[in-house]
Design a protein around this motif. Sequence first.
Motif, PDB file in Angstrom:
ATOM      1  N   THR A 138       0.798   7.087   5.982  1.00 57.30           N
ATOM      2  CA  THR A 138      -0.708   6.741   6.092  1.00 57.30           C
ATOM      3  C   THR A 138      -0.764   8.135   5.128  1.00 57.30           C
ATOM      4  OG1 THR A 138      -2.003   9.011   7.565  1.00 57.30           O
ATOM      5  CG2 THR A 138       0.531   9.542   7.417  1.00 57.30           C
ATOM      6  N   VAL A 139      -2.215   7.556   4.361  1.00 56.10           N
ATOM      7  CA  VAL A 139      -2.663   8.974   2.949  1.00 56.10           C
ATOM      8  C   VAL A 139      -4.080   9.520   3.337  1.00 56.10           C
ATOM      9  CG1 VAL A 139      -1.593   7.233   1.694  1.00 56.10           C
ATOM     10  CG2 VAL A 139      -4.234   6.894   1.958  1.00 56.10           C
ATOM     11  N   HIS A 140      -3.598   9.185   4.994  1.00 57.31           N
ATOM     12  CA  HIS A 140      -4.901  10.412   5.280  1.00 57.31           C
ATOM     13  C   HIS A 140      -5.240  11.490   5.002  1.00 57.31           C
ATOM     14  CE1 HIS A 140      -8.391  11.469   8.379  1.00 57.31           C
ATOM     15  NE2 HIS A 140      -7.996  12.386   8.818  1.00 57.31           N
ATOM     16  N   GLY A 141      -5.666  12.249   4.450  1.00 54.40           N
ATOM     17  CA  GLY A 141      -5.189  13.881   3.427  1.00 54.40           C
ATOM     18  C   GLY A 141      -4.385  13.681   2.813  1.00 54.40           C
ATOM     19  N   ARG A 142      -3.904  13.257   2.361  1.00 56.19           N
ATOM     20  CA  ARG A 142      -2.392  12.933   1.796  1.00 56.19           C
ATOM     21  C   ARG A 142      -2.928  11.971   0.222  1.00 56.19           C
ATOM     22  NH1 ARG A 142       2.193  12.310   6.273  1.00 56.19           N
ATOM     23  NH2 ARG A 142       1.955  13.334   7.663  1.00 56.19           N
ATOM     24  N   SER A 143      -1.202  12.081  -0.601  1.00 53.45           N
ATOM     25  CA  SER A 143      -1.591  11.356  -2.420  1.00 53.45           C
ATOM     26  C   SER A 143      -1.581  10.057  -2.337  1.00 53.45           C
ATOM     27  CB  SER A 143      -1.085  11.918  -3.247  1.00 53.45           C
ATOM     28  OG  SER A 143      -0.739  11.705  -3.635  1.00 53.45           O
ATOM     29  N   MET A 144      -3.128   8.804  -2.462  1.00 47.60           N
ATOM     30  CA  MET A 144      -2.562   7.427  -2.277  1.00 47.60           C
ATOM     31  C   MET A 144      -0.999   6.881  -2.868  1.00 47.60           C
ATOM     32  SD  MET A 144      -5.071   5.771  -1.269  1.00 47.60           S
ATOM     33  CE  MET A 144      -6.437   6.150  -0.826  1.00 47.60           C
ATOM     34  N   ASP A 145      -1.081   8.564  -3.977  1.00 46.96           N
ATOM     35  CA  ASP A 145       0.576   8.399  -4.619  1.00 46.96           C
ATOM     36  C   ASP A 145       1.628   7.423  -3.611  1.00 46.96           C
ATOM     37  OD1 ASP A 145      -0.377   7.773  -7.702  1.00 46.96           O
ATOM     38  OD2 ASP A 145      -0.802   9.933  -6.636  1.00 46.96           O
ATOM     39  N   GLY A 154       6.974  -9.186  -1.497  1.00 50.42           N
ATOM     40  CA  GLY A 154       7.175  -9.366  -0.268  1.00 50.42           C
ATOM     41  C   GLY A 154       7.372  -9.004   1.297  1.00 50.42           C
ATOM     42  N   ARG A 155       7.049  -7.254   0.753  1.00 52.84           N
ATOM     43  CA  ARG A 155       6.591  -6.307   1.449  1.00 52.84           C
ATOM     44  C   ARG A 155       5.648  -6.830   2.438  1.00 52.84           C
ATOM     45  NH1 ARG A 155      10.249  -5.543   5.351  1.00 52.84           N
ATOM     46  NH2 ARG A 155       8.885  -3.355   5.053  1.00 52.84           N
ATOM     47  N   ARG A 156       5.645  -6.090   3.447  1.00 60.21           N
ATOM     48  CA  ARG A 156       3.949  -5.528   4.658  1.00 60.21           C
ATOM     49  C   ARG A 156       3.765  -4.514   4.765  1.00 60.21           C
ATOM     50  NH1 ARG A 156       4.429 -10.510   8.666  1.00 60.21           N
ATOM     51  NH2 ARG A 156       3.566 -12.418   7.300  1.00 60.21           N
ATOM     52  N   LEU A 157       3.031  -3.374   4.150  1.00 58.68           N
ATOM     53  CA  LEU A 157       2.840  -2.011   4.678  1.00 58.68           C
ATOM     54  C   LEU A 157       1.087  -2.168   5.492  1.00 58.68           C
ATOM     55  CD1 LEU A 157       2.913  -0.918   1.006  1.00 58.68           C
ATOM     56  CD2 LEU A 157       4.518  -1.320   2.518  1.00 58.68           C
ATOM     57  N   LEU A 158       0.966  -1.286   6.495  1.00 63.91           N
ATOM     58  CA  LEU A 158       0.294  -0.918   7.064  1.00 63.91           C
ATOM     59  C   LEU A 158      -0.143   0.857   6.382  1.00 63.91           C
ATOM     60  CD1 LEU A 158       0.724  -1.874  10.567  1.00 63.91           C
ATOM     61  CD2 LEU A 158      -0.597  -3.283   8.839  1.00 63.91           C
ATOM     62  N   VAL A 159      -1.143   0.942   6.072  1.00 64.65           N
ATOM     63  CA  VAL A 159      -1.596   2.358   5.707  1.00 64.65           C
ATOM     64  C   VAL A 159      -3.377   2.949   6.299  1.00 64.65           C
ATOM     65  CG1 VAL A 159      -1.759   3.405   3.482  1.00 64.65           C
ATOM     66  CG2 VAL A 159      -0.656   1.774   3.138  1.00 64.65           C
ATOM     67  N   LEU A 160      -2.909   4.059   6.927  1.00 61.73           N
ATOM     68  CA  LEU A 160      -4.158   4.776   7.271  1.00 61.73           C
ATOM     69  C   LEU A 160      -4.716   6.013   6.139  1.00 61.73           C
ATOM     70  CD1 LEU A 160      -5.586   4.640   9.714  1.00 61.73           C
ATOM     71  CD2 LEU A 160      -3.994   7.105  10.542  1.00 61.73           C
ATOM     72  N   THR A 161      -5.918   5.212   6.428  1.00 59.15           N
ATOM     73  CA  THR A 161      -6.650   5.824   4.679  1.00 59.15           C
ATOM     74  C   THR A 161      -7.142   7.425   5.394  1.00 59.15           C
ATOM     75  OG1 THR A 161      -8.353   4.822   5.119  1.00 59.15           O
ATOM     76  CG2 THR A 161      -6.983   3.557   3.984  1.00 59.15           C
ATOM     77  N   SER A 162      -7.907   7.592   4.959  1.00 59.19           N
ATOM     78  CA  SER A 162      -8.886   8.938   4.927  1.00 59.19           C
ATOM     79  C   SER A 162     -10.112   8.524   5.020  1.00 59.19           C
ATOM     80  CB  SER A 162      -9.082   9.736   4.308  1.00 59.19           C
ATOM     81  OG  SER A 162      -7.691  11.025   3.800  1.00 59.19           O
ATOM     82  N   ASP A 163     -11.098   7.407   5.055  1.00 53.97           N
ATOM     83  CA  ASP A 163     -12.594   6.906   4.504  1.00 53.97           C
ATOM     84  C   ASP A 163     -12.691   6.150   3.505  1.00 53.97           C
ATOM     85  OD1 ASP A 163     -12.514   7.367   1.780  1.00 53.97           O
ATOM     86  OD2 ASP A 163     -12.921   9.818   1.708  1.00 53.97           O
ATOM     87  N   GLY A 164     -13.922   5.233   3.917  1.00 52.08           N
ATOM     88  CA  GLY A 164     -14.071   3.914   3.404  1.00 52.08           C
ATOM     89  C   GLY A 164     -13.981   3.775   1.984  1.00 52.08           C
ATOM     90  N   ASP A 165     -13.835   5.092   1.371  1.00 52.02           N
ATOM     91  CA  ASP A 165     -12.991   4.672   0.051  1.00 52.02           C
ATOM     92  C   ASP A 165     -11.750   4.688   0.074  1.00 52.02           C
ATOM     93  OD1 ASP A 165     -15.671   4.928  -1.232  1.00 52.02           O
ATOM     94  OD2 ASP A 165     -15.494   7.650  -0.784  1.00 52.02           O
ATOM     95  N   GLY A 166     -11.529   4.785   0.426  1.00 54.46           N
ATOM     96  CA  GLY A 166      -9.367   4.618  -0.046  1.00 54.46           C
ATOM     97  C   GLY A 166      -9.017   3.291   0.374  1.00 54.46           C
ATOM     98  N   PRO A 167      -9.903   2.450   0.786  1.00 54.45           N
ATOM     99  CA  PRO A 167      -9.418   0.673   0.404  1.00 54.45           C
ATOM    100  C   PRO A 167      -9.095   0.184  -1.177  1.00 54.45           C
ATOM    101  CG  PRO A 167     -10.585   0.663   2.574  1.00 54.45           C
ATOM    102  CD  PRO A 167     -10.607   1.917   1.948  1.00 54.45           C
ATOM    103  N   GLY A 168     -10.929   0.355  -1.331  1.00 56.96           N
ATOM    104  CA  GLY A 168     -10.482   0.184  -2.658  1.00 56.96           C
ATOM    105  C   GLY A 168      -9.626   1.121  -3.696  1.00 56.96           C
ATOM    106  N   GLN A 169      -9.324   2.522  -3.459  1.00 57.94           N
ATOM    107  CA  GLN A 169      -8.693   3.662  -4.102  1.00 57.94           C
ATOM    108  C   GLN A 169      -6.694   3.082  -4.093  1.00 57.94           C
ATOM    109  OE1 GLN A 169      -9.264   7.126  -3.041  1.00 57.94           O
ATOM    110  NE2 GLN A 169     -10.806   7.489  -3.240  1.00 57.94           N
ATOM    111  N   ILE A 170      -7.037   2.018  -2.640  1.00 53.68           N
ATOM    112  CA  ILE A 170      -5.455   1.102  -3.211  1.00 53.68           C
ATOM    113  C   ILE A 170      -5.379   0.015  -3.983  1.00 53.68           C
ATOM    114  CG2 ILE A 170      -3.840   0.074  -1.157  1.00 53.68           C
ATOM    115  CD1 ILE A 170      -4.884   1.985   1.289  1.00 53.68           C
TER     116      ILE A 170
END
Length: 419
Positions: A138-145, A154-170
């Motif tokens: 989760t990067v909800h309220g946390r640093s994308m870093d 080859g890894r698969r990640l599931l990342v919970l974001t804070s808002d609609g800008d999160g996917p673009g930042q990732i």
Amino acid sequence: MPGSETIAPTASTESRWLTLVGIGEDGLAGLSPTARAAVEAASVVFGGARHLALAGDAVRGEARAWPSPFARGIEAVLALRGRQVCVLASGDPFLHGVGATLARHVPAGEMRVFPAPSAFSLAAARLGWPLAEVTCLTVHGRSMDLVRAHLHPGRRLLVLTSDGDGPGQIARLLTESGFGGSTLTVLEALGGPRERVRHAPAEGFALTDIHPLNLVAIEVVAAEGARIVALTPGLPDHLFEHDGQLTKREIRAVTLAALAPRRGELLWDIGAGAGSVGIEWMLADPSLTAIGIEEQPERAARARRNAAALGVPGLEIVEGHAPQALSGLPAPDAIFLGGGAGDAGVIDAALAALKPGGRLVANAVTLETEALLIARHGALGGELVRLSVARAVPVGGLTGWRPAMPVTQWSWAKPEGGA
């Protein structure tokens, strides 16, 4: 019966004043009859504005929107102990949710919990990904870093974001780090009528109008030269920005082994320099924390940049001169003395601050500092080793060994009864 034990009976319903109800985007339709009844019976119902709207007519008591800052909401809930209180949460309240915080204040016997599927579970179900084989962040309220340390081919990640800008930042983070070929799947408003699932490459990511409730699935693809953070200690020196004040790779690996990190522990890195030891300490496990003490502002800023670039933005850097800068810091489970090992006052302060059973590791490259460590070894015991590294380098048209400065390392465990 021999070896048997008495198990305390489950607390009665009457003694359980607090109910946690996980609610999804499908609202009341997704609640079990028992969970809905718990919401209806509560005299006070806490939740975000979205949660309260999703619960709708089931909220028959006083509806209270969760205040800001977050801690005020916890205080408000605890002030109502003894009344029938319900707290609404997204999905599973104990997965990056309010339940984990409330459980630090309310015994389990005073709570009833009705979890709903988490966003991670819903995403895995949509994608057909075995959840046990996926890294969930989760990067909800946390640093994308925080994503950086998990970017392995080859890894698969599931990342919970804070808002609609999160996917673009990732997507930008991946592209800048050499993972632009990765595939992103943006899963929006999972479980509700506005659910949407879309795919896009990280490089050139162009999805728009993304719902603020979203999770990003990443299938990691690394280009040549991608910045991959290995799982073992002793990362290549070139991954760290530094001015020469850096514990070199081989010495760093031995130092981390001597520090012997254990889950949940705190490290003090006194004389942090580029921050490499504290960074690799934290990379060993997400539960580990570290404080770097560095008196030079330029180096302190550099250590912060290195921590972010290597995926542990939570490394705390305290600017100041040891031992004065150590005052008021939480007691450490382990201490590394690199740049500060040559000051007897710093060593004394470190020994005093270390928790019983904690480990101290000090490295010396000068004869003067080595003499201090030898004296401490003679007085307190521990282990004293000398580490030497040589690298093959060109010599004319041939190749020869160029030795680095030897390092004397003293490692010591504080007795459980104190020094």
